[in-house]
Design a protein around this motif. Sequence first.
Motif, mmCIF file in Angstrom:
data_model
loop_
_atom_site.group_PDB
_atom_site.id
_atom_site.type_symbol
_atom_site.label_atom_id
_atom_site.label_comp_id
_atom_site.label_asym_id
_atom_site.label_seq_id
_atom_site.Cartn_x
_atom_site.Cartn_y
_atom_site.Cartn_z
ATOM 1 N N PHE A 40 0.745 -0.987 0.221
ATOM 2 C CA PHE A 40 0.621 -0.050 0.118
ATOM 3 C C PHE A 40 0.934 1.534 -0.367
ATOM 4 O O PHE A 40 1.774 1.327 1.050
ATOM 5 C CB PHE A 40 -0.978 -0.047 1.199
ATOM 6 C CG PHE A 40 -1.674 -1.106 1.459
ATOM 7 C CD1 PHE A 40 -2.955 -0.985 1.108
ATOM 8 C CD2 PHE A 40 -1.158 -2.432 2.273
ATOM 9 C CE1 PHE A 40 -3.556 -2.227 0.902
ATOM 10 C CE2 PHE A 40 -2.019 -3.511 2.204
ATOM 11 C CZ PHE A 40 -3.216 -3.109 2.043
ATOM 12 N N LYS A 41 0.643 1.929 -1.311
ATOM 13 C CA LYS A 41 1.423 3.378 -0.832
ATOM 14 C C LYS A 41 0.075 4.684 -0.163
ATOM 15 O O LYS A 41 -0.848 4.440 -1.542
ATOM 16 C CB LYS A 41 1.482 3.694 -2.587
ATOM 17 C CG LYS A 41 1.815 5.326 -2.059
ATOM 18 C CD LYS A 41 2.288 5.058 -4.248
ATOM 19 C CE LYS A 41 2.704 7.233 -4.595
ATOM 20 N NZ LYS A 41 3.778 7.200 -4.137
ATOM 21 N N LEU A 42 0.361 5.412 0.476
ATOM 22 C CA LEU A 42 -0.310 6.166 1.015
ATOM 23 C C LEU A 42 0.105 8.004 0.912
ATOM 24 O O LEU A 42 1.638 8.208 1.203
ATOM 25 C CB LEU A 42 -0.841 6.405 2.972
ATOM 26 C CG LEU A 42 -1.270 4.273 2.943
ATOM 27 C CD1 LEU A 42 -1.058 4.378 5.068
ATOM 28 C CD2 LEU A 42 -2.876 4.249 2.388
ATOM 29 N N SER A 43 -0.844 8.703 0.643
ATOM 30 C CA SER A 43 -0.265 10.138 0.113
ATOM 31 C C SER A 43 -0.968 10.765 0.273
ATOM 32 O O SER A 43 -2.351 10.428 0.159
ATOM 33 C CB SER A 43 0.985 9.828 -1.707
ATOM 34 O OG SER A 43 0.185 9.035 -2.268
ATOM 35 N N LYS A 44 -1.124 12.226 -0.206
ATOM 36 C CA LYS A 44 -1.901 13.167 0.358
ATOM 37 C C LYS A 44 -3.183 13.079 -1.449
ATOM 38 O O LYS A 44 -4.175 13.203 -1.080
ATOM 39 C CB LYS A 44 -1.755 14.184 0.416
ATOM 40 C CG LYS A 44 -1.410 14.821 1.363
ATOM 41 C CD LYS A 44 -1.142 16.283 1.479
ATOM 42 C CE LYS A 44 0.261 16.694 2.893
ATOM 43 N NZ LYS A 44 0.762 17.992 2.489
ATOM 44 N N ARG A 45 -2.318 12.533 -2.512
ATOM 45 C CA ARG A 45 -2.659 12.573 -3.582
ATOM 46 C C ARG A 45 -2.485 11.166 -4.387
ATOM 47 O O ARG A 45 -1.146 10.631 -3.678
ATOM 48 C CB ARG A 45 -2.226 13.360 -4.762
ATOM 49 C CG ARG A 45 -2.711 13.754 -5.542
ATOM 50 C CD ARG A 45 -2.162 14.983 -6.822
ATOM 51 N NE ARG A 45 -1.284 14.667 -7.316
ATOM 52 C CZ ARG A 45 -0.427 15.898 -7.860
ATOM 53 N NH1 ARG A 45 -0.945 16.944 -7.706
ATOM 54 N NH2 ARG A 45 1.013 15.319 -8.491
ATOM 55 N N PHE A 46 -3.450 10.640 -4.655
ATOM 56 C CA PHE A 46 -3.330 9.132 -5.098
ATOM 57 C C PHE A 46 -2.026 9.249 -6.417
ATOM 58 O O PHE A 46 -1.469 8.240 -6.514
ATOM 59 C CB PHE A 46 -4.612 8.642 -5.588
ATOM 60 C CG PHE A 46 -5.562 8.069 -5.104
ATOM 61 C CD1 PHE A 46 -5.149 6.950 -4.333
ATOM 62 C CD2 PHE A 46 -6.173 8.378 -4.667
ATOM 63 C CE1 PHE A 46 -5.939 6.180 -3.027
ATOM 64 C CE2 PHE A 46 -6.690 7.953 -3.613
ATOM 65 C CZ PHE A 46 -6.914 7.003 -2.589
ATOM 66 N N ASP A 47 -2.221 10.367 -7.345
ATOM 67 C CA ASP A 47 -1.160 9.807 -8.344
ATOM 68 C C ASP A 47 0.012 11.063 -8.425
ATOM 69 O O ASP A 47 -0.099 12.006 -7.525
ATOM 70 C CB ASP A 47 -1.908 10.410 -9.870
ATOM 71 C CG ASP A 47 -2.743 8.776 -10.682
ATOM 72 O OD1 ASP A 47 -2.454 7.981 -9.473
ATOM 73 O OD2 ASP A 47 -3.148 9.155 -10.838
ATOM 74 N N GLN A 48 0.671 10.188 -8.377
ATOM 75 C CA GLN A 48 2.038 11.460 -8.455
ATOM 76 C C GLN A 48 2.559 11.491 -7.347
ATOM 77 O O GLN A 48 2.719 12.962 -7.405
ATOM 78 C CB GLN A 48 2.120 12.322 -9.818
ATOM 79 C CG GLN A 48 3.343 12.478 -10.745
ATOM 80 C CD GLN A 48 3.712 13.682 -11.127
ATOM 81 O OE1 GLN A 48 4.742 14.139 -11.490
ATOM 82 N NE2 GLN A 48 2.567 14.983 -11.035
ATOM 83 N N ASP A 49 2.733 11.229 -6.753
ATOM 84 C CA ASP A 49 2.932 11.949 -5.470
ATOM 85 C C ASP A 49 3.890 11.019 -4.208
ATOM 86 O O ASP A 49 3.689 9.730 -4.458
ATOM 87 C CB ASP A 49 1.594 12.204 -4.260
ATOM 88 C CG ASP A 49 1.774 12.739 -3.260
ATOM 89 O OD1 ASP A 49 3.179 13.901 -2.922
ATOM 90 O OD2 ASP A 49 0.831 13.438 -2.618
#
Lengths: 786, 493
Positions: free
Chosen positions: B379-388
């Motif tokens: 899993f990848k958690l970031s503020k924006r789904f793409d390119q973050d």
Amino acid sequence: MHAAFTDVTRVVAKALPHDSAAKHVAGTAVYVDDIPEPAGLLHVQLGGSAEAHARVVKLDLEPVRAMPGVVAVLTAADIPGRNDVSPVAGDDPLFADGLVEHVGQPLFAVVARSYREARMAVRQARVEYEPLPALLDIDAAMREKLFISEPYEMKRGDAERALGRARNRLKGRVVVGGQEHFYLEGQVAMAIPGEDGEMTVHSSTQHPSEIQHVVARVLGLPHARVVVETRRMGGGFGGKESQASFVAAAAALAARVTGHPAKLRLDRDDDMTMTGKRHDFVMDYDVGFDDDGRITGIDFAFASRCGRSADLSDAINDRAMFHADNAYYLENARIRSYRCKTHTVSNTAFRGFGGPQGMCAIERVIEEIALHLGKDPLDVRKLNLYGTTDRNVTPYYMTVEDNILPGLIEELERSAEYRRRREAVKAFNAASPVLKKGLALTPVKFGISFTTTHLNQAGALVHVYQDGSVHLNHGGTEMGQGLNIKVAQVVAETFAIDIGQVRITATSTDKVPNTSATAASSGSDMNGMAAQAAATAIKQRLRDFAAVTAGVPPDHVSWTAEGITAGDRHWTFAELAKEAYLARISLSSTGYYRTPKIHWNRKAARGRPFYYFAYGAAVSEAVIDTLTGENRILRVDILHDVGRSLNPAIDLGQVEGGFIQGMGWLTTEELWFDSSGRLRTHAPSTYKIPACSDRPPVFNIRLIEGQPNREETIYRSKAVGEPPLMLAISAWLALADAVAAVGDHKVAPRLDAPATPERILAAVCDVRRRAAAPAEAAVPERPAAE
Amino acid sequence: MPESPVPAPAPVRFLLGSAPVALADADPTLTLLEYLRETAGRKGTKEGCAEGDCGACTVAVGEPDGDRMRWRAMNACILFVGALHGRQVLTVEDLPAPDGSLHPVQQAMVENHASQCGFCTPGFVMSLFALYRQGRRVGRRGIGDALAGNLCRCTGYGPILAAAEAMWETPGRDDHIARQAEAARTALEEMAAEPLVGLARDGRRFLAPRTADQLAALLLEHPDAVVLSGGTDVGLWVTKQLRQLPTIVHTGRVAELARIEDGPDALIIGAAVRLSEAATAIGALYPDFGEVFRRYGSAQVRNAGTLCGNVANGSPIGDSPPGLIALGAEMTLRRGDTRRRIPVEAFFIDYGKQDRQPSEFVESITVPKPRPGWLFRMFKLSKRFDQDISAVCGAFHLEVADGTVRSARVAYGGMAATPRRALRAEAALVGRPWSEPTVRAAMAAMAEDFAPITDMRASAWYRQEAAANLLLKVYLDSRDGGAPSSVLDCEAA
């Protein structure tokens, strides 16, 4: 009837493409940095403060001068005029002189032979600071009572008494973050020196006249020696209204001192560090309401982070207050406003201009009332909407005369299947322990006009040439919003010619003087009218000439797209223009417009600051992951009011783009300052505007039909630049509604903006905790500011 | 002075449109964007951020691909011209037909009102052009992936998506692109034969060898050299930090390093394999890893960057290391003729410090193939789904048999100064029943594994809380009949 208000149009109301569309896609549209560079062009870069608040003890620029390619280094001492680039208050020096008040505040400029050399050199300065205490946020400034101007209040009825008698009363706080404009084209200007101190400046600005004034002020020149030209911007959004000035002024100063043309283009990180943003707000409310949810009294206290100087903050905070009602009748209201001075970059205009923040407060209040009473928030909204004949006076004593929201909301509720989906969302949540959905419908009522009344004027210049081609110039600027095509449509319509015959030209202060910023959504309203006036003046002369030539009365002249017929004479537009020229008829005219009906007494906080209101509403559906805070906006339905659209394609683009920009503001876009006042989200790697996939997969946008502007605007259209941004409040509240589902809608979620995954997860945890222990007090305390 | 085992470098040559360009005396860190705008006079390509995050500078970089040409979208702002040898660059100016008529991609953009301010538009056009020339139509999701690296602040993207969907049907031909492709391919193949090319100015050099032996020799010769693969990070050292790099040695031309070896038990991914290709290969084995790669950077970044570079660069927030560490992947480092193989986990020593000697380079990464009984989630958690960039990236590799956890490797990025395993949490899992109480105990143990920092991406609280919750998510998803667990799989009511 005036020609503008007839129903049938040939060119106006058509979905024509943006006038530069073909050039955009071919890469041939020229932005300031693309203008062929004059020989000997020098490149300017700015050196900024490393401290948020400090006295500059020593500014050693010798290492900068020693770098390869450096031609000059400029400080406050090199300014021949006044060291002031401010729009209003006189408090923005071009170069800090002894005192710095935010990280990145320009201290000096370096002028070098290349952009890279200038960038390398500017980092070599040796600056010694004596740090002073820095107030970095609203709470700190409120504690110290440090403001950029006096607190201000609007008041109608008796809020205190109403609150005391209210059946129900809630207090709370709403915090909304700021927002970086992130125009894709950063700030840039190129200055070319001329004779007698003249300066021509190509600037990416929404306000060429202000650039002209600021450059003249800094160089100590009369306005008449400075010409500012703007063909187009790669986005503005308010960020190039007042804050393109220091860039243009530094370029012009470099050109003056060196005698060479000079260009200043800010690198993205410098741009984001050195330019102001949307104001973040802390908004406290104390609301009283009856058992149906009708608001009987409300007391708002708004505090905003203005940054180190006034910039446009007074007008912005006023507009937040003007929109504290959004669409709702507040019979007993007190709205206080505190404009905090902080040691951060001076915040500035941004699409909506304070309005969005004010609306966030009242929309959150409505949600809280609904949760408290166990009602659907839509029903509470409807109950509180302004009336059409009564309950229609704002807290600033303007009567709302054009309210179309009751019908608009009904229509959207139906078309978006709000009630069915409310049930579907409930059913989903009952079956889904980890993912939760939310739904929200919010309206927008946005006041159109500059609230600084004198700004509501515009000019245009139209020339007709002997071949029938038309040169159009007006005081508005093109930043992508499609202003130029709309104004060209108006002119083509007036002359009954093809749009291709109208040549759109760069905005220039030597063609149309004393213009206002292209801002406040007013561009097409005002410049369209001014251009129509100019074209109509020429048309009148041509009609009179045709009548005289044919020996018929002027009202017997037929003027259509097929040509002009009078008696037995017939001309094409070009033929008539040529013949009129030979008969020594002037084929050039200025046009001028001032918005009628508006007045504002700021001292009394009473008047009619707005010519009319633009309306709209949106339904958003969201889903959140209660383990991670990840979220999606799944579907959005919008019904928006543009009166009678001048160009539906352009208007739809404004609605969709505005919504997504607002959604970014309220979800992923986070300005994060560290404890020393440095903005750490200063580039797209860390500051996240919406990307392609963030667009809701189901996105239905309609312009409301059959509702021409009730005021006599250009072809009965309405302004569209800003209002749609605020439709995105529905996305934020849909996320909050999903969070509320965690506590079975028993406690109100404190989901502040931007609703990042982290804030959502924190709100989920908070709701869980409070739902388990409902007795906990829900009212945060705030420092008193009186 | 010992004789260098490699020849003197020839000029760097590439095609700009159909025109050959040769450069020898140039700043070794000259970017393609600088070259296009300042030297070639091609102002259609814009600078929006100079860090590869906005896509305004997107160009199409072409290479022979069998008997045809293949163009990939890349960010010109962080692409050094030295890396272009043997490639073709197409910019927005190359797209209209010789008679000036617009390319179907451009025409579709106009017809769908897909530009407002127009500044991002050339970048979108070039990303769409690369997609168009790919020949294979893709749906909304594929278009979204192709455009994730292009930011637009005006339109809200809808009209651009509409243009993308319409472009294949839009009249207008791009015969002129196809017509020049054959000549381009021939010219590029001739360039490819050049053994060593380079740029030099003021004693600083860019060197691009053709063989791995040359690469190894050059690094021995220049122990202070920067090893450059895709440059999606090194580019920023120049454009943002304004660093003067002494010698740059580029891996991108070394064909033998650009291969994926598909062994019986493992994939061996070479140093020059693009992330886009590594992602496909790894994603086929581990769908969650593929999903993280889908959201890793953007098409432009994955077309330039490499898997080995993502590891070698040593970042605590790179997205591939947690997955590789959880899987027990290994890496081969080479110095001269000496090779050594270490676990990826062991490569990361501390913040900014990796187990790599001067003159050594990462030659390949070995990714084990899944075996029966393996559960792999990521899993990848970031503020924006793409390119973050991830706030937290978690990878979970478990073996559960008969309801009992037999082994567990749990690795995170964003939780410490290096990508690291949650050893206490692992210990709390192994040998215990795969149940919620076990998972809750492991989540509690994880609090002792990490002391994350607060920064602009997330607070320490969020990192700790979400990292633990991801383990719960793995558990909940592993039970039968669960509702969709990703918000990305949800549809409106």
